[in-house]
Design an enzyme around this catalytic site. Structure first.
Site, PDB file in Angstrom:
ATOM      1  N   ILE A 135      39.196  -4.923  -6.745  1.00 25.77           N
ATOM      2  CA  ILE A 135      37.855  -5.522  -6.877  1.00 25.77           C
ATOM      3  C   ILE A 135      37.445  -5.515  -8.348  1.00 25.77           C
ATOM      4  CG2 ILE A 135      35.434  -5.337  -6.199  1.00 25.77           C
ATOM      5  CD1 ILE A 135      36.310  -3.799  -3.724  1.00 25.77           C
ATOM      6  N   LYS A 204      34.475   7.912  -9.477  1.00 26.97           N
ATOM      7  CA  LYS A 204      34.259   6.467  -9.643  1.00 26.97           C
ATOM      8  C   LYS A 204      32.780   6.163  -9.859  1.00 26.97           C
ATOM      9  CE  LYS A 204      38.361   5.438  -6.908  1.00 26.97           C
ATOM     10  NZ  LYS A 204      38.864   5.381  -5.513  1.00 26.97           N
TER      11      LYS A 204
END
Lengths: 424, 424
Positions: A135, A204
């Site tokens: 992504i 993340k």
């Protein structure tokens, strides 16, 4: 134009995926960038293991071969770990090489020295592959939505955890079975701690907060709750209320302070993010101009992650001027952090109680004592641990919720540990 | 660093949104790029209309003021139309200015001269805002997924059409009512032809094909079927089969040839793209490395579109070297096109027939004569036009389907025009 020469450190899942994509899409990359991408060195631990290397590439177990070869333009770091890759990346940058890495742990826990050094040396430090696999979330935050003030970001950032929750939901498995199955399928590591306990999601999230806000939310201060031991009873109750349970990394700005954390969270089943199944990842960003944007794709795996590494390599090949952090500043100031106790959310609370008269009154009383208002409650069935009582609350402070639960616990009303999840 | 000076042509919905975002996020843009973005000239038709301009900006009705002012770095073209903006953009590029435009019709029907000229002059020609409003699809195809061979792309690219279909589905409105409502809400133009008849979707699809494949699928050759007069009976039947009807722009590669088109299409309700509601847009891309990626967001509107214009301006502010088409070539070769008659798809076919014995046999016979195999059929109720018979076919060629329907029509079996949609 002369090829872009890369030295690749690590040749595991992502590394071998990258070699495969470089081979399959060789001509395509030239059409796009005007240059070929050529692998010259591959750093591995075990030189004797047979590998399928492209023409012109050779194996080495000496990091200096990658960092000190003047022909190498870019170091691609796909080793994992923290100490060794940091030293390798530092030396490459010092020698004027660009770096492409997928190493979220290194960047999240301790990346600033590297960003500062890259700035000083005028080289690119790219990391699209470090968050959410294929992504394009790093590029999206750094460039496409760069003109927006981001008001909130919510992500499913760990495919292993999402796979386990999806299987528990669709196949009615319990946690241990779903985990064992994920391990068999190769979705979960032998030691699943980083995935299951939310630390990988937190790494993340720290990177996404830097990209979205230009602020540092220190990893060590991030509230993290994983999904280990999650009870399928709660998945079932959540579903009866019209929700799915997802492991979310979340951040939003509240009066100039960041509220962030990683929690198992109930998401209304009609939301796109509730529909993210299996090992997929997704991120929902809300910006003050663009409104909500939702990105969905494969969050890990050999080829999807290689797709992101390759995007970074092609940016280098096009001689894009580095703007590594997406901001003028290479080291973001520390965020003003909303104390986690002050965070406000609706909650799902499930307690196990004995089948006595007055128990519901006492529970409701404890909630009321802390100003918590109940939106819905169900009591259903009974198992060997007692009778499950489930509350969905209206918005309440995290502190009020934990105090109310502590009061209930102290009163000796519970026959098992209580469960408490946020509602998005 | 000196501000980036822009001349803005057009001050309608998107233009005023851009002024607002530039004002609200002024300091933020500097933190990101190191430069302020300053509007110097605003080209409008009507100088007398009162407008809220930023400090230092002034109105003009003379295009040359924008294109010939040596202080102007970037022309932002938000006028619409084809002839006038082309001349304006050409002159700006000739004078060495970068261009940011949202003009999909111009680029899709006749953009090559401009791309060639921009290449010659070494300036950027940016168009993120031309497709899908705030969704960063141009950047994603040009850079983030650039290393992938794209195997297919499917998009909901027109918010007006999607809004109408969504309202027909959720509120049971008929087409005319839903269109009138969309016009009242400002989602649809007084003349909705471009949106409803699929031409706007086709313009955007042509641009996406260039970005994904580096090939030209000429707009004039694109098969286009819109949603005008779509019958709510079909939306209801589709739902009974587990589908939603969406207006999709689609392309895929079949043995080295491109199969593309714009069609109302049945999409299984569990797919993310079936869940795109209201005026939202979404695109699903499948790449040979990344697998499927899905992007969702607001496809039009003042601020979302301004978000994309601003992203392009910030790329210019960062002095990114232009790579306008995403390929070395500025003019793509013409795609090898699969003749639309040879396209293969599952189909939804609904015919109205008289309530006679033997009609179903004759219909099924016509399908069988053309090698079309039926997956499901329902016959249900009756209205003044006859009895509706609905078939879902297995994969069949477009030619076989239209021949079968023609045979049925010739046989005098129908009491109303047949309806035929593809199934994704």
């Amino acid at each position: 134009m002369k090829p872009l020469v890369i030295g690749m450190a690590g040749c595991g899942t992502v590394g071998s995926g990258l070699l495969r994509v470089l081979e399959e899409n060789r001509q395509w990359i030239v059409e796009r960038t005007g240059r070929a991408v050529q692998v010259k060195h591959v750093l591995v631990r075990d030189l004797s293991k047979p590998r399928d290397l492209p023409d012109g590439a050779s194996l080495t177990d000496d990091p200096a071969v990658l960092t000190d070869d003047p022909e190498v333009d870019v170091l691609v770091e796909l080793m994992g770990g923290i100490e060794k890759p940091r030293e390798l990346i530092r030396r490459a940058i010092e020698n004027g090489k660009h770096v492409v890495t997928a190493n979220k742990a290194l960047l999240a826990e301790d990346g600033f020295g590297l960003f500062r050094l890259a700035e000083e040396k005028g080289v690119g430090l790219y990391y699209e592959a470090s968050v959410a696999g294929g992504i394009p979330i790093v590029q999206t935050l750094k460039e496409s939505l760069a003109g927006n003030r981001i008001t909130s970001l919510v992500g499913i950032l760990n495919g292993t955890a999402n796979h386990i929750l999806s299987e528990m939901t669709s196949a009615g498995l319990d946690f241990e079975t779903a985990l064992a199955q994920a391990q068999e399928l190769g979705y979960a590591e032998a030691d699943p701690t980083l995935d299951i306990d939310g630390h990988d999601t937190a790494h993340k999230l720290v990177l996404l907060i830097r990209l979205a806000y230009g602020l540092e939310y220190p990893y060590a201060e991030m509230p993290v709750q994983g999904i280990r031991g999650i009870d399928r009873m709660d998945i079932e109750f959540a579903r009866e209320f019209g929700f799915r349970i997802k492991l979310l990394g979340q951040v939003r700005e509240v009066d100039g302070r960041l509220e962030a954390g990683v929690f198992p969270t109930l998401v209304r089943h009609t939301y796109l993010i509730a529909r993210v199944g299996g090992a997929y990842n997704a991120i929902r960003i809300e910006g003050n101009a663009v409104g909500p944007v939702f990105l969905h794709g494969q969050g890990a795996g050999s080829l999807p992650t290689a797709s992101s590494v390759l995007a970074d390599l092609m940016a280098v090949a096009r001689a894009t001027p580095p703007h590594n952090t997406g901001f003028q500043r290479q080291v973001p100031p520390k965020a003003s952090i909303l104390p986690p106790d002050d965070a406000v959310s609706a909650y799902y609370v499930r307690v196990m109680v004995p089948d006595h008269p007055g128990v519901l009154r006492d529970l409701a009383g404890a909630m009321a004592d802390h100003g918590i208002s109940i939106a819905q409650a169900i009591q259903k069935g009974q198992d060997k641990r007692g009778v499950p009582l489930v509350f969905m609350t209206h918005e309440a402070g995290a502190r009020a919720i934990s105090d109310a639960i502590e009061q209930i616990r102290q009163a000796g009303l519970l026959t098992a540990d209580p469960v408490c999840y946020r509602v998005l």
